[in-house]
Design a protein around this motif. Structure first.
Motif, PDB file in Angstrom:
ATOM      1  N   THR A 146      51.158  31.463  39.659  1.00 51.75           N
ATOM      2  CA  THR A 146      50.266  30.521  39.134  1.00 51.75           C
ATOM      3  C   THR A 146      48.822  30.297  39.780  1.00 51.75           C
ATOM      4  O   THR A 146      48.523  29.449  40.150  1.00 51.75           O
ATOM      5  CB  THR A 146      50.884  29.119  39.107  1.00 51.75           C
ATOM      6  N   SER A 147      48.640  31.682  40.013  1.00 46.46           N
ATOM      7  CA  SER A 147      47.106  31.619  40.677  1.00 46.46           C
ATOM      8  C   SER A 147      46.011  32.029  39.652  1.00 46.46           C
ATOM      9  O   SER A 147      46.169  32.668  38.875  1.00 46.46           O
ATOM     10  CB  SER A 147      47.319  32.499  41.888  1.00 46.46           C
ATOM     11  N   VAL A 148      44.768  31.432  39.978  1.00 43.64           N
ATOM     12  CA  VAL A 148      43.668  32.137  39.444  1.00 43.64           C
ATOM     13  C   VAL A 148      42.291  32.387  40.417  1.00 43.64           C
ATOM     14  O   VAL A 148      42.282  31.428  41.361  1.00 43.64           O
ATOM     15  CB  VAL A 148      43.248  30.891  38.268  1.00 43.64           C
ATOM     16  N   TYR A 149      41.726  33.127  40.286  1.00 43.63           N
ATOM     17  CA  TYR A 149      40.532  33.596  41.230  1.00 43.63           C
ATOM     18  C   TYR A 149      39.260  33.784  40.365  1.00 43.63           C
ATOM     19  O   TYR A 149      39.439  34.644  39.384  1.00 43.63           O
ATOM     20  CB  TYR A 149      41.122  34.912  41.879  1.00 43.63           C
ATOM     21  N   ASN A 150      38.470  32.989  40.483  1.00 44.11           N
ATOM     22  CA  ASN A 150      37.141  32.892  40.266  1.00 44.11           C
ATOM     23  C   ASN A 150      36.167  33.761  41.099  1.00 44.11           C
ATOM     24  O   ASN A 150      36.038  33.272  42.283  1.00 44.11           O
ATOM     25  CB  ASN A 150      36.469  31.618  39.697  1.00 44.11           C
ATOM     26  N   ILE A 151      35.534  34.877  40.444  1.00 44.77           N
ATOM     27  CA  ILE A 151      34.777  35.725  41.337  1.00 44.77           C
ATOM     28  C   ILE A 151      33.561  35.942  40.799  1.00 44.77           C
ATOM     29  O   ILE A 151      33.408  36.529  39.561  1.00 44.77           O
ATOM     30  CB  ILE A 151      35.521  37.275  41.650  1.00 44.77           C
ATOM     31  N   ALA A 152      32.262  35.536  41.614  1.00 45.63           N
ATOM     32  CA  ALA A 152      31.167  35.818  40.784  1.00 45.63           C
ATOM     33  C   ALA A 152      30.266  36.939  41.873  1.00 45.63           C
ATOM     34  O   ALA A 152      29.948  36.625  43.080  1.00 45.63           O
ATOM     35  CB  ALA A 152      29.991  34.555  40.948  1.00 45.63           C
ATOM     36  N   GLU A 153      29.744  38.112  41.290  1.00 49.38           N
ATOM     37  CA  GLU A 153      28.943  38.923  41.893  1.00 49.38           C
ATOM     38  C   GLU A 153      27.530  38.604  42.136  1.00 49.38           C
ATOM     39  O   GLU A 153      27.020  38.443  40.883  1.00 49.38           O
ATOM     40  CB  GLU A 153      29.466  40.413  41.428  1.00 49.38           C
ATOM     41  N   ILE A 154      27.114  38.675  43.065  1.00 48.58           N
ATOM     42  CA  ILE A 154      25.430  38.223  43.400  1.00 48.58           C
ATOM     43  C   ILE A 154      24.750  39.513  43.648  1.00 48.58           C
ATOM     44  O   ILE A 154      25.147  40.094  44.761  1.00 48.58           O
ATOM     45  CB  ILE A 154      25.179  37.068  44.230  1.00 48.58           C
ATOM     46  N   TYR A 155      23.585  39.756  43.130  1.00 50.92           N
ATOM     47  CA  TYR A 155      22.862  40.984  43.402  1.00 50.92           C
ATOM     48  C   TYR A 155      21.376  40.822  43.677  1.00 50.92           C
ATOM     49  O   TYR A 155      20.849  39.546  43.403  1.00 50.92           O
ATOM     50  CB  TYR A 155      22.892  42.117  42.302  1.00 50.92           C
ATOM     51  N   GLY A 156      20.828  41.305  44.745  1.00 52.01           N
ATOM     52  CA  GLY A 156      19.354  41.090  45.150  1.00 52.01           C
ATOM     53  C   GLY A 156      18.859  42.057  46.180  1.00 52.01           C
ATOM     54  O   GLY A 156      18.607  43.293  45.844  1.00 52.01           O
ATOM     55  N   LEU A 157      18.713  41.614  47.413  1.00 51.34           N
ATOM     56  CA  LEU A 157      18.368  42.483  48.408  1.00 51.34           C
ATOM     57  C   LEU A 157      19.310  43.399  48.589  1.00 51.34           C
ATOM     58  O   LEU A 157      20.733  43.320  48.722  1.00 51.34           O
ATOM     59  CB  LEU A 157      18.005  41.627  49.681  1.00 51.34           C
ATOM     60  N   PRO A 158      19.023  45.091  48.742  1.00 52.19           N
ATOM     61  CA  PRO A 158      19.787  45.891  48.890  1.00 52.19           C
ATOM     62  C   PRO A 158      20.505  45.589  50.308  1.00 52.19           C
ATOM     63  O   PRO A 158      19.832  45.010  51.395  1.00 52.19           O
ATOM     64  CB  PRO A 158      18.784  47.056  49.349  1.00 52.19           C
ATOM     65  N   TYR A 159      21.866  46.066  50.208  1.00 51.88           N
ATOM     66  CA  TYR A 159      22.769  45.889  51.290  1.00 51.88           C
ATOM     67  C   TYR A 159      23.162  44.197  51.681  1.00 51.88           C
ATOM     68  O   TYR A 159      23.939  43.983  52.585  1.00 51.88           O
ATOM     69  CB  TYR A 159      22.591  46.295  52.814  1.00 51.88           C
ATOM     70  N   LEU A 160      22.571  43.248  50.763  1.00 51.93           N
ATOM     71  CA  LEU A 160      22.792  42.054  51.008  1.00 51.93           C
ATOM     72  C   LEU A 160      23.682  41.487  49.749  1.00 51.93           C
ATOM     73  O   LEU A 160      23.278  40.237  49.439  1.00 51.93           O
ATOM     74  CB  LEU A 160      21.583  41.290  51.611  1.00 51.93           C
ATOM     75  N   GLU A 161      24.124  42.248  49.047  1.00 50.41           N
ATOM     76  CA  GLU A 161      24.607  41.699  47.872  1.00 50.41           C
ATOM     77  C   GLU A 161      25.901  40.563  47.994  1.00 50.41           C
ATOM     78  O   GLU A 161      26.649  40.915  49.281  1.00 50.41           O
ATOM     79  CB  GLU A 161      25.344  42.738  46.973  1.00 50.41           C
ATOM     80  N   GLY A 162      25.717  39.616  47.218  1.00 49.37           N
ATOM     81  CA  GLY A 162      26.713  38.633  47.881  1.00 49.37           C
ATOM     82  C   GLY A 162      27.916  38.226  46.734  1.00 49.37           C
ATOM     83  O   GLY A 162      28.220  39.033  45.801  1.00 49.37           O
ATOM     84  N   LEU A 163      28.708  37.551  47.087  1.00 54.40           N
ATOM     85  CA  LEU A 163      29.858  37.210  46.537  1.00 54.40           C
ATOM     86  C   LEU A 163      30.202  35.589  46.622  1.00 54.40           C
ATOM     87  O   LEU A 163      30.238  35.106  47.602  1.00 54.40           O
ATOM     88  CB  LEU A 163      31.017  38.085  46.886  1.00 54.40           C
ATOM     89  N   VAL A 164      30.498  34.906  45.349  1.00 50.81           N
ATOM     90  CA  VAL A 164      30.956  33.526  45.414  1.00 50.81           C
ATOM     91  C   VAL A 164      32.391  33.669  44.812  1.00 50.81           C
ATOM     92  O   VAL A 164      32.487  34.133  43.708  1.00 50.81           O
ATOM     93  CB  VAL A 164      29.957  32.678  44.738  1.00 50.81           C
ATOM     94  N   SER A 165      33.211  32.920  45.561  1.00 49.54           N
ATOM     95  CA  SER A 165      34.782  33.096  44.834  1.00 49.54           C
ATOM     96  C   SER A 165      35.430  31.967  45.315  1.00 49.54           C
ATOM     97  O   SER A 165      35.286  31.271  46.432  1.00 49.54           O
ATOM     98  CB  SER A 165      35.628  34.372  45.498  1.00 49.54           C
ATOM     99  N   VAL A 166      36.308  31.531  44.261  1.00 49.11           N
ATOM    100  CA  VAL A 166      37.296  30.384  44.493  1.00 49.11           C
ATOM    101  C   VAL A 166      38.515  30.811  44.157  1.00 49.11           C
ATOM    102  O   VAL A 166      38.744  31.134  43.120  1.00 49.11           O
ATOM    103  CB  VAL A 166      36.785  28.922  43.685  1.00 49.11           C
ATOM    104  N   ALA A 167      39.560  30.500  45.048  1.00 46.26           N
ATOM    105  CA  ALA A 167      40.957  30.668  44.540  1.00 46.26           C
ATOM    106  C   ALA A 167      41.499  29.232  44.072  1.00 46.26           C
ATOM    107  O   ALA A 167      41.200  28.318  44.658  1.00 46.26           O
ATOM    108  CB  ALA A 167      41.691  31.150  45.918  1.00 46.26           C
ATOM    109  N   ALA A 168      42.490  29.261  43.192  1.00 40.87           N
ATOM    110  CA  ALA A 168      42.898  28.034  42.858  1.00 40.87           C
ATOM    111  C   ALA A 168      44.574  28.310  42.410  1.00 40.87           C
ATOM    112  O   ALA A 168      44.821  29.296  42.174  1.00 40.87           O
ATOM    113  CB  ALA A 168      42.277  27.406  41.631  1.00 40.87           C
TER     114      ALA A 168
END
Length: 194
Positions: A88-110
């Motif tokens: 009963t788990s859900v994972y929201n994952i957003a990949e963020i791109y921009g400056l080289p080598y500094l790509e980001g990630l925003v995630s929420v586990a529920a």
């Protein structure tokens, strides 16, 4: 043309809703409603085999998600919602791109709890925000395995007080490769199974 094809054509080129004009949003809303009327899965919450898996966001009206693209120098990459029915788990994952080598990630586990044949109550448990390289992010599947194994990440990795961060989601359309949901904040989500 089928209602499903009409919806997919309507959302094509809108970059998940970021580029949708008011007229396009209205057309998409009508196409979503037409497809929801044809939902082939009467009890979507109970259709574990269809729900299970990794879903990629095609379109949303969620300001919280779309605002991730407003950070200077960064652009919103793929957004996934990964459902694990057995836990009963859900994972929201957003990949963020921009400056080289500094790509980001925003995630929420529920965690989710079925409350009707089409509605789940969602309680948010953990937020992870960081740089993909420092987290060791390579794919949603690998990332989820690390979360489930209890890994603490080199990131802003914090528990969320479940009693204050809750919501619900109605699954209004579900087939083998497309899912539509409507959230408690009035947002709509159209996702395809990856």
């Amino acid at each position: 043309m089928s209602e499903k094809t009409a919806l997919l054509n309507a959302i094509a080129g809108t970059n998940r809703g970021l580029l949708a004009s008011e007229q396009q949003k209205q057309s998409i809303s009508e196409a979503i409603a037409a497809l929801e009327d044809l939902n082939p899965t009467a009890r979507p919450v109970e259709a574990a085999d269809l729900l299970e898996g990794n879903w990629r966001l095609l379109y949303t009206t969620s300001k919280a998600l779309l605002n991730l693209d407003r950070v200077p120098v960064y652009k919103l990459g793929q957004i996934y919602q990964c459902i694990r029915v057995e836990t009963t788990s859900v994972y929201n994952i957003a990949e963020i791109y921009g400056l080289p080598y500094l790509e980001g990630l925003v995630s929420v586990a529920a965690k989710f709890v079925p409350v009707s044949e089409r509605r789940v109550q969602v309680t948010f448990k953990r937020s992870i925000v960081g740089v993909q390289r420092l987290i060791g992010y390579s794919s949603p599947e690998d990332f989820i395995q690390q979360i489930e194994a209890g890994k603490k990440f080199t990131a802003l990795d914090v528990p969320i007080k479940g009693d204050t961060q809750q919501g619900w989601l109605d699954i209004t359309y579900l087939d083998q490769d497309l899912r539509i949901g409507r959230g408690n904040e009035g947002s709509v989500f159209v996702l395809s199974k990856t």
